[in-house]
Structure formats: structure tokens, C-alpha cells
Scaffold this motif. Structure first.
Motif, mmCIF file in Angstrom:
data_model
loop_
_atom_site.group_PDB
_atom_site.id
_atom_site.type_symbol
_atom_site.label_atom_id
_atom_site.label_comp_id
_atom_site.label_asym_id
_atom_site.label_seq_id
_atom_site.Cartn_x
_atom_site.Cartn_y
_atom_site.Cartn_z
ATOM 1 N N LEU A 181 0.826 -1.202 0.000
ATOM 2 C CA LEU A 181 0.000 0.000 0.000
ATOM 3 C C LEU A 181 0.868 1.262 0.000
ATOM 4 O O LEU A 181 0.527 2.274 -0.623
ATOM 5 N N VAL A 182 1.993 1.205 0.691
ATOM 6 C CA VAL A 182 2.932 2.343 0.680
ATOM 7 C C VAL A 182 3.420 2.595 -0.736
ATOM 8 O O VAL A 182 3.475 3.746 -1.206
ATOM 9 N N THR A 183 3.772 1.507 -1.464
ATOM 10 C CA THR A 183 4.224 1.653 -2.850
ATOM 11 C C THR A 183 3.123 2.247 -3.722
ATOM 12 O O THR A 183 3.362 3.140 -4.554
ATOM 13 N N MET A 184 1.898 1.781 -3.518
ATOM 14 C CA MET A 184 0.772 2.297 -4.297
ATOM 15 C C MET A 184 0.549 3.792 -3.987
ATOM 16 O O MET A 184 0.246 4.585 -4.884
ATOM 17 N N THR A 185 0.711 4.155 -2.744
ATOM 18 C CA THR A 185 0.543 5.562 -2.357
ATOM 19 C C THR A 185 1.606 6.434 -3.029
ATOM 20 O O THR A 185 1.329 7.558 -3.477
ATOM 21 N N GLU A 186 2.831 5.911 -3.106
ATOM 22 C CA GLU A 186 3.900 6.662 -3.771
ATOM 23 C C GLU A 186 3.584 6.868 -5.244
ATOM 24 O O GLU A 186 3.857 7.946 -5.814
ATOM 25 N N LEU A 187 2.980 5.835 -5.890
ATOM 26 C CA LEU A 187 2.578 5.994 -7.290
ATOM 27 C C LEU A 187 1.493 7.067 -7.418
ATOM 28 O O LEU A 187 1.511 7.874 -8.366
ATOM 29 N N ILE A 189 1.103 9.641 -5.539
ATOM 30 C CA ILE A 189 1.748 10.964 -5.378
ATOM 31 C C ILE A 189 2.488 11.360 -6.646
ATOM 32 O O ILE A 189 2.458 12.526 -7.071
ATOM 33 N N LYS A 190 3.146 10.385 -7.302
ATOM 34 C CA LYS A 190 3.858 10.682 -8.549
ATOM 35 C C LYS A 190 2.918 11.136 -9.658
ATOM 36 O O LYS A 190 3.289 11.947 -10.507
ATOM 37 N N LEU A 191 1.699 10.584 -9.659
ATOM 38 C CA LEU A 191 0.754 10.884 -10.743
ATOM 39 C C LEU A 191 -0.025 12.184 -10.509
ATOM 40 O O LEU A 191 -0.916 12.498 -11.309
ATOM 41 N N GLN A 192 0.285 12.918 -9.442
ATOM 42 C CA GLN A 192 -0.493 14.117 -9.130
ATOM 43 C C GLN A 192 -0.439 15.155 -10.249
ATOM 44 O O GLN A 192 -1.394 15.899 -10.464
ATOM 45 N N GLU A 193 0.681 15.225 -10.985
ATOM 46 C CA GLU A 193 0.835 16.221 -12.044
ATOM 47 C C GLU A 193 0.232 15.768 -13.369
ATOM 48 O O GLU A 193 0.232 16.538 -14.340
ATOM 49 N N SER A 194 -0.245 14.552 -13.434
ATOM 50 C CA SER A 194 -0.790 14.030 -14.700
ATOM 51 C C SER A 194 -2.161 14.642 -15.006
ATOM 52 O O SER A 194 -2.910 15.028 -14.097
ATOM 53 N N SER A 195 -2.463 14.739 -16.318
ATOM 54 C CA SER A 195 -3.762 15.261 -16.747
ATOM 55 C C SER A 195 -4.783 14.144 -16.987
ATOM 56 O O SER A 195 -5.905 14.420 -17.416
ATOM 57 N N CYS A 196 -4.374 12.902 -16.724
ATOM 58 C CA CYS A 196 -5.282 11.762 -16.923
ATOM 59 C C CYS A 196 -6.191 11.637 -15.689
ATOM 60 O O CYS A 196 -5.875 10.912 -14.729
ATOM 61 N N THR A 197 -7.284 12.325 -15.732
ATOM 62 C CA THR A 197 -8.155 12.398 -14.565
ATOM 63 C C THR A 197 -8.746 11.040 -14.186
ATOM 64 O O THR A 197 -8.894 10.723 -13.006
ATOM 65 N N HIS A 198 -9.088 10.238 -15.211
ATOM 66 C CA HIS A 198 -9.684 8.930 -14.919
ATOM 67 C C HIS A 198 -8.666 8.004 -14.262
ATOM 68 O O HIS A 198 -8.999 7.245 -13.348
ATOM 69 N N ARG A 204 -6.599 6.693 -6.926
ATOM 70 C CA ARG A 204 -7.040 7.188 -5.637
ATOM 71 C C ARG A 204 -8.103 6.257 -5.028
ATOM 72 O O ARG A 204 -8.088 5.978 -3.822
ATOM 73 N N ALA A 205 -9.028 5.781 -5.869
ATOM 74 C CA ALA A 205 -10.079 4.893 -5.376
ATOM 75 C C ALA A 205 -9.498 3.576 -4.877
ATOM 76 O O ALA A 205 -9.930 3.035 -3.843
ATOM 77 N N THR A 206 -8.483 3.076 -5.614
ATOM 78 C CA THR A 206 -7.853 1.818 -5.204
ATOM 79 C C THR A 206 -7.128 1.983 -3.879
ATOM 80 O O THR A 206 -7.238 1.151 -2.950
ATOM 81 N N VAL A 207 -6.354 3.099 -3.741
ATOM 82 C CA VAL A 207 -5.634 3.366 -2.490
ATOM 83 C C VAL A 207 -6.622 3.498 -1.340
ATOM 84 O O VAL A 207 -6.419 2.953 -0.248
ATOM 85 N N LYS A 208 -7.689 4.242 -1.597
ATOM 86 C CA LYS A 208 -8.694 4.473 -0.555
ATOM 87 C C LYS A 208 -9.337 3.158 -0.125
ATOM 88 O O LYS A 208 -9.571 2.929 1.072
ATOM 89 N N PHE A 209 -9.615 2.295 -1.090
ATOM 90 C CA PHE A 209 -10.268 1.014 -0.799
ATOM 91 C C PHE A 209 -9.409 0.168 0.131
ATOM 92 O O PHE A 209 -9.867 -0.286 1.192
ATOM 93 N N TRP A 210 -8.127 -0.017 -0.250
ATOM 94 C CA TRP A 210 -7.270 -0.878 0.557
ATOM 95 C C TRP A 210 -6.861 -0.199 1.874
ATOM 96 O O TRP A 210 -6.668 -0.869 2.882
ATOM 97 N N HIS A 211 -6.718 1.133 1.821
ATOM 98 C CA HIS A 211 -6.355 1.846 3.046
ATOM 99 C C HIS A 211 -7.439 1.653 4.110
ATOM 100 O O HIS A 211 -7.125 1.418 5.291
#
Length: 782
Positions: A181-187, A189-198, A204-211
Motif C-alpha cells: 500500500l505504501v508503494t501504491m501511495t507513492e505511485l 503521489i507521482k501521478l499528481q501532475e498528470s492530466s489523466c483524470t480517470h 485514488r479509489a484503489t488506495v482508498k479502498f485498501w487503506h
């Protein structure tokens, strides 16, 4: 004659005045006037040269031969140089023209080549354009495909991590699931600047689910372990019991506690990412602080529930007039859990490499409850002076214990940030001013305030401080303690201005009381006021060197510099520490002190002058000489003078503090010295007996009155002492000194003669006047 002709021939050169000159004149034409001017200058130059080389000495004419030879050689060399240059210049011009012609030819060749090349390139571009269009379309398609592949890779990577977490949870391997989950969270954070909203939403939904799944599971297990340890420790006794009588199976419990604590720490990044931190409004200007770490949050949860139950609802414990209840409760909780946090939780954090202090993190979470409570309560009691003042007092006591006993850092959010909010702060200032003024009113209305409470203790009562001055300075000191922990310098400076206003107000009140006592400046109350002014000025001068006020001085310097509120001189004085933040107040107090002392000195001096009336009329011309008296005794006319002086000195020594009394008697002595010198000595003539009597009265009676206050009182009566010396010089020394002063051609010799007999203060003219006051001069027959 021959030499002059040679000079002319040298000046004119070969063929001077011949056809060559005519040809030059023809070439110049209308420039003849200019040439005539140049010839005149040339003639002058040649004349000067001949004058320098030959001069008026006829023997120097033999040098002309060598001079003419040298000039002839120089002329030949110059002609050769001119001919050489004249022959080379045309060659250089021809070479340059040739190069230019060649460059022109080469440029023409390039221009001829450029035309077909430009045509070829244009044709090639037209032919290649369709290919470029096709290639551009293919590149665009490739980039889109690469983006799709990258997108699918991210999706695949997230799904793979999600599957791994699921597999680890199925095998109950929570630590590995938390690491994934830590690795997924880091990903995420890395994708925050991306324009791919979906894609962002998916991650975010996946991180939230497992968190949520991991947090719920770990929180449940962690709370169960805490319950076995009887957490929370509601009383200090319970905390000690946990430390002494460990529960059965304690090692296993603490091992599980450490494991769960570390696993919860791994969820910290995802928890901060998903949970919006609860913050107070921006108007409170709280410092930026990270959220409390997740394990401590869980440990705080039961205490937060208790706090809200007792102090945020309709319970009887939630009384707005009793802030000390919830403040004391939080302090008790911090104290009760400090040992457990230091002994059991801090080692876990250190082992995990987490730079967090467990006790301070726990305290920070509880203090936030206080801040929220204050933010909601203060608007309800803002305009009730008594309730608001009580709240501020309790908050300041809480802050003091929190920082001093529990080591709470000043960089963390604290109650002082709530009190610093503009509306609350201005109300605080108003209430402080109101209660301080009320205190001063009640204080000055009592007669007892002019008496020192330490009057019977000599060692303590050195400054003879009246009770009102000591109470007032204690009031200022308390105000300083109340605001010194404010988070910002501008707020502290506002309180400093309040203190300065209070000092000025108290000074005005003292002045008003003093004016009522001006008719009796030696009375007890007048002296008490003077002691009070001196004490306040002294304490403010000491405070000016205190580190806290020096820091405020630096802050004030920055504020004044930004607002251009002071001149460059004043800013320089503040910056160099030549002045202090209290200088204005100290100067006003010192001026008042000097005025009061001057009034006392004038009053005593008037009494002394009245008592000296008989002494002024003493018959100094007809007093018996010292040898005619068995024993010298004090002049009877001097007794009223000395008795008055003694009584006033004793009176003021008892009523004034030492430093003030020292200034008083020195000022009085200065006036007394000039009075005796001008009004008694210079206004009379003295025979031998009169001079001796005056010296006896002064040195054996007047001066000793001040021997208790200094070792050599005669040094403060310089005019009187030296006048007595002059008047009592033996006849021989006096005559000699008189002759020296009359015949001295230089000031230095007169000064040396005066210094020899012990005269340093009086001027030569004064000494001559004093010598003329003596009547015991021998009869010289003149």
C-alpha cells in the motif's frame, strides 16, 4: 651676424625664400593668413629654442656649429621618412583595390551558384512535403499508441499491486500488504501532475479502498491491545500501576503493540493523502504542522471522546465560566500518559526511524482540543470583562505549565495563537489597560501606599521604595510575563506600547500628587514620590538590558525602518543599542526627578540663607587674631546656619534613598559653596583674625558636616577652600604671590605659582581680588 644668418638659414631650410616657397604659397592660396600665423608661432618657437641653447652668454656661440650639424642630420632623416611614406602609400592603396576586386568576383560567383541551389531546394521541399505529412501523421499515431501503452502499464501496475495486497490479506500477511500500500501511495503521489483524470481517480479509489480495509483491521487490533493495557490512563495512579504491575503476558502484549504500531506507521502516507486535516480558520494564523501520526491518533481517540462528552455538550462540566476545568483535565492526561509514552512508545518510533517525539505528539493532539474549545467559547464571553479576564488568566497558567513542565515547544500551535486573533487580542489589550488603571486608582487612593513595606528591614529597603511604586512595577512585570510568549513580535510590541502608556500615566499621577505637596518639599510624601520616580526609572533602565526587551528593540527597529517612523539618527541609535525601548519614559522620569530634587535643594538653600544672615554681618575686620585666643571656637553667628544645615541633611538622609540623597547634598554643596564665596567672602574684608576665624568655621565645622557622605568634603567646596588658603597665607607668601601675579608675563607661570600654594579652581583675577580683601599688609610707606 654670422650666427643670426645661420639661424635664419636653418629656420627657412634649403631654398628659403626661393621658388619652393612661391610654389607653396600658390598651393595654399587663400590660406595665407593661417600660414602667417603659423610662421609667427614658428619664429617664436625657434627664438625660444635659441634662447634656451645659447642664451646671453657669448661663449655659448661656439655650440652653434654642432647644433646646426645636428639639425641638418635630423632634417635629412625626416625627408627620407617622408619620401619612404610617400612611395609606400600608393602601393598599399593599389593592393587594397586589388583585394576588393577579387572579393567582388568571388561574391558574384557565389551569387551565381546560389540561384540554382535555391531553386533545387525549393523543388525538393515541394516533392518531400507529402512524405513529411505522412510521416508526421505516423509519428502522432506512434505517440498516441505509446501513451496508451503507458496508460495501460500504469493500470496494470496498479491492478498488480492491488492483487498482491489481496493475496497478502488472504494469507493474513498484513505487514507485506501495508508495504504494498505504501508503494501504491507513492505511485499516487507521482501521478499528481498528470492530466489523466480517470487514471488519477482509479488510483485514488484503489488506495482508498485498501487503506480503509487495512486501517480498520489494524485499528481494531491496536485498540484491542490498548484495552489489554487499560488504555487510556485516566488517573496518574493508574499510569503508575501500569508501569509497576504489568498485565499477565506483558512481553507478548508489548511485542504485538510494537508490531501493530509499526504497521500503522506504514499507513501514515496514505492516511495523510486521503484524510483532510481538520484546521481552524486562517484568522488564527496557526503554524504549519503535519497531522498527528496515525497510531497516536488512535491512542487519542478515547480521550477526544471523553473531552467532547464532558466539555462540548450539555453536561454540567461544560461551564463557560470554568475554563480551568478542561485545561486542568488536559494537563492531567498529559502527565498521566507521559511515562508510558516515553518508556514504551518512544523506543518503537526510534527503532522505526521515525523522527517524532511520542509525548509531544500526544500533547499536540490534546492541545488541538483546547484550541477548538477556545475558538468556540471566546466569542461568547468576549464582552464580559470578568469572564474574559478569568479565561485569559487560566489560559496563561495552562501555557506556563505546558511549556515549563511538559516541554511543549513554542513552534507548535498553542493557545497564544488563539489569543493573538485580532478581535480577541484587541479585547485583551483593552481589558489589561482597564484593570491596570483600576489597580492604580485603588492603589493611590490609600495613604499607606507611600510607606515602604520593608521600612523596618534596612538591607531590603535600600531604595526606600514606597509601596505604590513597588506594586506598580510588579504590575508591569506581571504584564510582561503574560505577553512574553506571544507568537509574533508585532503583538508583543503592542503590549510594550501599553506598558509605556501605563508608565506615562503613573508618572502623570505622581506629578499631580507632587504638585499638591510643593509647599512642603521636605515632607514625607514628597520624598516618597521622589523615591518612587527614582525606583521606576532605575528598574526600566535595568529592563532595557534584558534579553527579552533587546529582542523587542530589534523587532521595533525593523518595524520603524519599514514604516519610516523614525529619523536615520534615531534608527542608528536603536541599532547600536545607544538607546532603548524605554528611553522616552526614562528621560521624562529623570526630568521629573531632577525638578523635584532642585525644588528640595532650593527650599533648603533658602532656609540656610535665612539662617546665615547674622554670619554675613560678622565683623571680619576687627576679630582678634589666633594668637590672642586661647582656643579657637565656632563663630556664634554661624550656629543657626550649621544647625539648619545639619537638621535638613539628617532629615533627608532618612527620607531619601542613598543615590537621591547623594545627588541632593552635592547639588546643595555646589550652591552653598558659591553663596559663601560670593555673598560672605567677596563681600567683606578680612584682618588676620577674621581670615583665621573664617577658615576655622569652614574647615572644622562646615566641611565635617559632609564627612559622613564622602572622604574629602572640602573638595566639594573648592571656592571656599581656596579662598581660605589665600586669605590665610602668611605675609611673606602673600606678598610674593602678589608680585608674581602682577609681574607674570605668561599665563603658565601664574598658574604654576597658584598651584604651588594649592590653588587650582580659582582664576588669577579671583586670587588678586581675594588678596586685595586682606587688610593685614605691612606698611611700605607708599
Amino acid at each position: 651676424m654670422e650666427s643670426r644668418q645661420d639661424a635664419r638659414s636653418w629656420r627657412s631650410g634649403p631654398g628659403a625664400g626661393g621658388p619652393g616657397d612661391m610654389s607653396i604659397a600658390a598651393l595654399v592660396g587663400s590660406d595665407q593668413l593661417t600660414q602667417d600665423g603659423d610662421d609667427d608661432e614658428l619664429l617664436l618657437s625657434v627664438s625660444a629654442f635659441i634662447e634656451k641653447e645659447v642664451g646671453s652668454d657669448l661663449k655659448s656661440l661656439k655650440k652653434l656649429g654642432k647644433l646646426i650639424e645636428k639639425m641638418t642630420e635630423d632634417k635629412i632623416k625626416l625627408e627620407e621618412q617622408v619620401l619612404t611614406i610617400s612611395s609606400e602609400i600608393p602601393k598599399r592603396i593599389q593592393s587594397a583595390l586589388k583585394d576588393a576586386e577579387e572579393s567582388k568576383q568571388v561574391l558574384n560567383q557565389f551569387l551565381e551558384q546560389e540561384a540554382p541551389l535555391f531553386s533545387s531546394i525549393t523543388s525538393h521541399l515541394l516533392t518531400a512535403q507529402p512524405w513529411m505529412d505522412d510521416l508526421g501523421a505516423m509519428i502522432t499515431q506512434i505517440e498516441e499508441i505509446e501513451q496508451h501503452l503507458t496508460y495501460l502499464k500504469w493500470v496494470s501496475q496498479i491492478e498488480e499491486l492491488s492483487d498482491n495486497i489481496q493475496q497478502y490479506l488472504m494469507t493474513n500477511n498484513v505487514p507485506e500488504a501495508a508495504s504494498i500500500l505504501v508503494t501504491m501511495t507513492e505511485l499516487d503521489i507521482k501521478l499528481q501532475e498528470s492530466s489523466c483524470t480517470h487514471l488519477l481517480s482509479f488510483v485514488r479509489a484503489t488506495v482508498k479502498f485498501w487503506h480503509k480495509i487495512l486501517k480498520d483491521k489494524l485499528t481494531s487490533d491496536f485498540e484491542e491491545i490498548l484495552a489489554q493495557l487499560h488504555w487510556p490512563f485516566i488517573t496518574h495512579t493508574q499510569s503508575q500501576a501500569v508501569g509497576i504491575n504489568w498485565p499477565a503476558g506483558a512481553p507478548e502484549i508489548y511485542g504485538t503493540l510494537e508490531t501493530l504500531f509499526c504497521q500503522l506507521l506504514k499507513l501514515q502516507a496514505s492516511d495523510e493523502l486521503l484524510t483532510e486535516q481538520k484546521q481552524l480558520p486562517e484568522k488564527y494564523s496557526l503554524p504549519e504542522c503535519p497531522s498527528v501520526i496515525l497510531p497516536i491518533q488512535i491512542m487519542l481517540t478515547p480521550l477526544q471522546k471523553r473531552f467532547k462528552y464532558h466539555f462540548r455538550g450539555s453536561r454540567q462540566t461544560n461551564v463557560i465560566s470554568k475554563p480551568e476545568w478542561y485545561l486542568a483535565q488536559v494537563l492531567m492526561w498529559i502527565g498521566s500518559h507521559a511515562h508510558f509514552l516515553d518508556e514504551k512508545i518512544q523506543p518503537i518510533l526510534d527503532k522505526a526511524g521515525c523522527a517524532v517525539n511520542a509525548r509531544l505528539e500526544f500533547s499536540r493532539g490534546l492541545v488541538m482540543l483546547i484550541l477548538e474549545k477556545l475558538a468556540s467559547d471566546i466569542p461568547c464571553l468576549l464582552y464580559d470583562d470578568n469572564l474574559f479576564c478569568h479565561l485569559v488568566d487560566e489560559v496563561l497558567l495552562f501555557e506556563r505549565e505546558l511549556h515549563s513542565v511538559h516541554g511543549y515547544p513554542s513552534t507548535f500551535a498553542s493557545c497564544m495563537h488563539i489569543l493573538s486573533e485580532e478581535t480577541c487580542f484587541q479585547r485583551w489589550l483593552t481589558v489589561e489597560r482597564k484593570f491596570a488603571l483600576q489597580k492604580m486608582d485603588s492603589m493611590l487612593s490609600s495613604e499607606a501606599v507611600w510607606v515602604s513595606q520593608y521600612k523596618d528591614i534596612t538591607d531590603v529597603d535600600e531604595m526606600k521604595v514606597p509601596d505604590c511604586a513597588e506594586v506598580f512595577m510588579t504590575l508591569l512585570l506581571v504584564i510582561t510575563d503574560r505577553y512574553k510568549n506571544l507568537p509574533t513580535a508585532p503583538r508583543k510590541l503592542q503590549f510594550l506600547e501599553l506598558q509605556k502608556d501605563l508608565v506615562d500615566d503613573f508618572r502623570i499621577r505622581l506629578t499631580q500628587v507632587m504638585k499638591e505637596e510643593t509647599r512642603a518639599p521636605l515632607d514625607f510624601r514628597y520624598c516618597a514620590i521622589l523615591n518612587a520616580v527614582n525606583y521606576i526609572s532605575t528598574v526600566l533602565a535595568d529592563w532595557a538590558d534584558n534579553v527579552f526587551f533587546l529582542q523587542l528593540q530589534q523587532a521595533a527597529l525593523e518595524v520603524f525602518a519599514e514604516n519610516n517612523a523614525l529619523s536615520k539618527l534615531q534608527l542608528g541609535q536603536l541599532a547600536s543599542m545607544e538607546s532603548s525601548v524605554f528611553d522616552d519614559m526614562i528621560n521624562l522620569l529623570e526630568r521629573l526627578k531632577l525638578d523635584m530634587l532642585t525644588r528640595q535643594v532650593d527650599h533648603v538653600f533658602r532656609e540656610v540663607k535665612d539662617a546665615a544672615k547674622l554670619y554675613k554681618k560678622e565683623r571680619w575686620l576687627s576679630l582678634p587674631s589666633q594668637c590672642e585666643q586661647a582656643v579657637m571656637s565656632l563663630s556664634s553667628s554661624a550656629c543657626p546656619l550649621l544647625l539648619t544645615l545639619r537638621d535638613r541633611l539628617l532629615q533627608l538622609e532618612q527620607q531619601l534613598c542613598f543615590s537621591l540623597f547623594r545627588v541632593f547634598w552635592q547639588m546643595l554643596v555646589e550652591k552653598l559653596d558659591m553663596y559663601i564665596y560670593q555673598e560672605i567672602i567677596l563681600a567683606n574684608h578680612f584682618n588676620e583674625g577674621g581670615a583665621a576665624q573664617l577658615q576655622f568655621d569652614m574647615t572644622r565645622n562646615l566641611f565635617p558636616l559632609f564627612s559622613h557622605y564622602c572622604k574629602r568634603p572640602e573638595n566639594y567646596f573648592k571656592h571656599v577652600k581656596e579662598a581660605c588658603i589665600i586669605l590665610n597665607l602668611n605675609i611673606g607668601s602673600a606678598l610674593l604671590l602678589k608680585d608674581v601675579l602682577q609681574s607674570a608675563s605668561e599665563h603658565l607661570s601664574a598658574t604654576a605659582a597658584l598651584n604651588e600654594v594649592g590653588i587650582y579652581k580659582l582664576a588669577q583675577q579671583d586670587v588678586e581680588i581675594l588678596l586685595n580683601l586682606r587688610t593685614n599688609w605691612p606698611n611700605t610707606g607708599k
